[in-house]
Design a protein around this motif. Sequence first.
Motif, PDB file in Angstrom:
ATOM      1  N   ASN A  15       0.886  -1.159   0.000  1.00 28.24           N
ATOM      2  CA  ASN A  15       0.000   0.000   0.000  1.00 28.24           C
ATOM      3  C   ASN A  15       0.926   1.211   0.000  1.00 28.24           C
ATOM      4  OD1 ASN A  15      -1.835   2.030   0.377  1.00 28.24           O
ATOM      5  ND2 ASN A  15      -2.612   1.287   2.332  1.00 28.24           N
ATOM      6  N   GLY A  16       1.193   1.751  -1.171  1.00 23.60           N
ATOM      7  CA  GLY A  16       2.181   2.828  -1.275  1.00 23.60           C
ATOM      8  C   GLY A  16       3.549   2.290  -0.892  1.00 23.60           C
ATOM      9  N   SER A  17       4.206   2.966   0.060  1.00 20.30           N
ATOM     10  CA  SER A  17       5.525   2.496   0.493  1.00 20.30           C
ATOM     11  C   SER A  17       5.428   1.511   1.660  1.00 20.30           C
ATOM     12  CB  SER A  17       6.420   3.671   0.877  1.00 20.30           C
ATOM     13  OG  SER A  17       5.830   4.415   1.922  1.00 20.30           O
ATOM     14  N   GLY A  18       4.239   1.328   2.205  1.00 11.81           N
ATOM     15  CA  GLY A  18       4.052   0.342   3.273  1.00 11.81           C
ATOM     16  C   GLY A  18       3.859  -1.050   2.680  1.00 11.81           C
ATOM     17  N   PHE A  19       4.272  -2.053   3.439  1.00 10.16           N
ATOM     18  CA  PHE A  19       4.116  -3.425   2.948  1.00 10.16           C
ATOM     19  C   PHE A  19       3.947  -4.395   4.110  1.00 10.16           C
ATOM     20  CE2 PHE A  19       8.628  -2.831   3.579  1.00 10.16           C
ATOM     21  CZ  PHE A  19       9.041  -3.997   4.185  1.00 10.16           C
ATOM     22  N   ILE A  20       3.344  -5.535   3.789  1.00 11.06           N
ATOM     23  CA  ILE A  20       3.209  -6.636   4.736  1.00 11.06           C
ATOM     24  C   ILE A  20       3.669  -7.897   4.016  1.00 11.06           C
ATOM     25  CG2 ILE A  20       1.635  -8.017   6.145  1.00 11.06           C
ATOM     26  CD1 ILE A  20      -0.229  -5.557   6.229  1.00 11.06           C
ATOM     27  N   ASP A  21       4.640  -8.587   4.607  1.00  5.23           N
ATOM     28  CA  ASP A  21       5.134  -9.831   4.015  1.00  5.23           C
ATOM     29  C   ASP A  21       4.125 -10.958   4.195  1.00  5.23           C
ATOM     30  OD1 ASP A  21       7.735  -9.038   3.136  1.00  5.23           O
ATOM     31  OD2 ASP A  21       8.419  -9.072   5.214  1.00  5.23           O
ATOM     32  N   TYR A  22       4.096 -11.851   3.238  1.00  2.05           N
ATOM     33  CA  TYR A  22       3.355 -13.102   3.366  1.00  2.05           C
ATOM     34  C   TYR A  22       4.138 -14.166   2.606  1.00  2.05           C
ATOM     35  CZ  TYR A  22       1.579 -12.794  -1.423  1.00  2.05           C
ATOM     36  OH  TYR A  22       1.480 -12.742  -2.784  1.00  2.05           O
ATOM     37  N   ALA A  37      -2.656 -29.363  -5.524  1.00  2.00           N
ATOM     38  CA  ALA A  37      -1.791 -28.870  -4.456  1.00  2.00           C
ATOM     39  C   ALA A  37      -2.632 -27.988  -3.547  1.00  2.00           C
ATOM     40  CB  ALA A  37      -0.624 -28.070  -5.022  1.00  2.00           C
ATOM     41  N   ILE A  38      -2.432 -28.133  -2.244  1.00  2.00           N
ATOM     42  CA  ILE A  38      -3.070 -27.246  -1.273  1.00  2.00           C
ATOM     43  C   ILE A  38      -2.034 -26.190  -0.901  1.00  2.00           C
ATOM     44  CG2 ILE A  38      -4.078 -27.036   1.027  1.00  2.00           C
ATOM     45  CD1 ILE A  38      -5.843 -28.547  -0.927  1.00  2.00           C
ATOM     46  N   LEU A  39      -2.397 -24.941  -1.131  1.00  2.00           N
ATOM     47  CA  LEU A  39      -1.507 -23.825  -0.812  1.00  2.00           C
ATOM     48  C   LEU A  39      -1.952 -23.207   0.506  1.00  2.00           C
ATOM     49  CD1 LEU A  39      -1.449 -22.045  -4.291  1.00  2.00           C
ATOM     50  CD2 LEU A  39      -0.001 -23.902  -3.477  1.00  2.00           C
ATOM     51  N   GLU A  40      -0.991 -22.985   1.398  1.00  2.00           N
ATOM     52  CA  GLU A  40      -1.267 -22.276   2.650  1.00  2.00           C
ATOM     53  C   GLU A  40      -0.631 -20.899   2.548  1.00  2.00           C
ATOM     54  OE1 GLU A  40      -1.787 -24.728   6.588  1.00  2.00           O
ATOM     55  OE2 GLU A  40       0.191 -25.070   5.719  1.00  2.00           O
ATOM     56  N   PHE A  41      -1.479 -19.886   2.480  1.00  2.00           N
ATOM     57  CA  PHE A  41      -1.014 -18.509   2.463  1.00  2.00           C
ATOM     58  C   PHE A  41      -0.912 -18.065   3.916  1.00  2.00           C
ATOM     59  CE2 PHE A  41      -3.017 -19.276  -1.543  1.00  2.00           C
ATOM     60  CZ  PHE A  41      -2.319 -18.516  -2.470  1.00  2.00           C
ATOM     61  N   LYS A  42       0.262 -17.576   4.319  1.00  2.00           N
ATOM     62  CA  LYS A  42       0.476 -17.217   5.733  1.00  2.00           C
ATOM     63  C   LYS A  42       1.087 -15.830   5.835  1.00  2.00           C
ATOM     64  CE  LYS A  42       1.033 -21.878   7.455  1.00  2.00           C
ATOM     65  NZ  LYS A  42       1.617 -22.638   8.531  1.00  2.00           N
ATOM     66  N   SER A  43       0.659 -15.100   6.858  1.00  2.00           N
ATOM     67  CA  SER A  43       1.223 -13.793   7.150  1.00  2.00           C
ATOM     68  C   SER A  43       1.147 -13.560   8.648  1.00  2.00           C
ATOM     69  CB  SER A  43       0.446 -12.693   6.418  1.00  2.00           C
ATOM     70  OG  SER A  43       0.967 -11.435   6.777  1.00  2.00           O
ATOM     71  N   ASP A  44       2.160 -12.870   9.177  1.00  2.00           N
ATOM     72  CA  ASP A  44       2.082 -12.494  10.588  1.00  2.00           C
ATOM     73  C   ASP A  44       1.352 -11.161  10.735  1.00  2.00           C
ATOM     74  OD1 ASP A  44       3.905 -10.605   9.737  1.00  2.00           O
ATOM     75  OD2 ASP A  44       5.548 -11.314  10.988  1.00  2.00           O
ATOM     76  N   LEU A  45       1.013 -10.542   9.609  1.00  2.00           N
ATOM     77  CA  LEU A  45       0.331  -9.250   9.580  1.00  2.00           C
ATOM     78  C   LEU A  45       0.984  -8.245  10.523  1.00  2.00           C
ATOM     79  CD1 LEU A  45      -3.407 -10.344   9.300  1.00  2.00           C
ATOM     80  CD2 LEU A  45      -1.915  -9.473   7.517  1.00  2.00           C
ATOM     81  N   SER A  46       2.297  -8.221  10.489  1.00  2.00           N
ATOM     82  CA  SER A  46       3.062  -7.283  11.301  1.00  2.00           C
ATOM     83  C   SER A  46       2.720  -5.856  10.884  1.00  2.00           C
ATOM     84  CB  SER A  46       4.558  -7.542  11.101  1.00  2.00           C
ATOM     85  OG  SER A  46       5.294  -6.519  11.690  1.00  2.00           O
ATOM     86  N   LYS A  47       2.239  -5.089  11.829  1.00  2.00           N
ATOM     87  CA  LYS A  47       1.816  -3.730  11.522  1.00  2.00           C
ATOM     88  C   LYS A  47       2.965  -2.738  11.560  1.00  2.00           C
ATOM     89  CE  LYS A  47      -2.887  -4.667  12.696  1.00  2.00           C
ATOM     90  NZ  LYS A  47      -4.057  -4.372  13.459  1.00  2.00           N
ATOM     91  N   GLU A  48       4.194  -3.209  11.811  1.00  2.00           N
ATOM     92  CA  GLU A  48       5.324  -2.279  11.795  1.00  2.00           C
ATOM     93  C   GLU A  48       5.549  -1.718  10.396  1.00  2.00           C
ATOM     94  OE1 GLU A  48       9.377  -4.768  11.262  1.00  2.00           O
ATOM     95  OE2 GLU A  48       8.285  -5.201  13.093  1.00  2.00           O
TER      96      GLU A  48
END
Length: 163
Positions: A97-104, A133-144
């Motif tokens: 989102n613009g310069s912000g990002f969240i890893d997954y 194939a079963i894909l597991e999408f994971k994120s810690d949704l770190s708000k930093e």
Amino acid sequence: MKKILSAIIATVMTLAVISAPASAEIEITEKSAGKSSVINVDYELDESYTVTIPASVTFTDTETTVERGVLAKDVVLNEGSTLYVDVSSMNNFQMRNGSGFIDYYIQINYATIPKGNEYILLIINAGEGSGWAILEFKSDLSKEHAQYAGTYTDTLTFTVSIK
């Protein structure tokens, strides 16, 4: 009127006979040498398959792991061919989102797909018929890194190829 109708019917019947596919026949008679003949019996089957991919993946504050399937079915290939389903990420597995990002990240059978492009999700060889194939999408949704309000997105591209 009868003559016109008869002429039309005769014309239609003539056209039907002319447009009928020619079917050559082999005649074997008492004068034929060998008294046998060889013919071909054919059927042509084109390559085909159906690959189903996820329509979307949405994380929430409480749902940080999302399972989605990738399915290849009714796979009919030429002998020796293989169907591949690859995935690549526009943002290197970061929702932005613009310069912000969240890893997954994505896992298949507990193995994490490495960051980069065109990771092979499925390989189906000719004669196998299907695969999944079963894909597991994971994120810690770190708000930093999520410094801005709004929607964080990434675009995944699934590519199907036959080699």
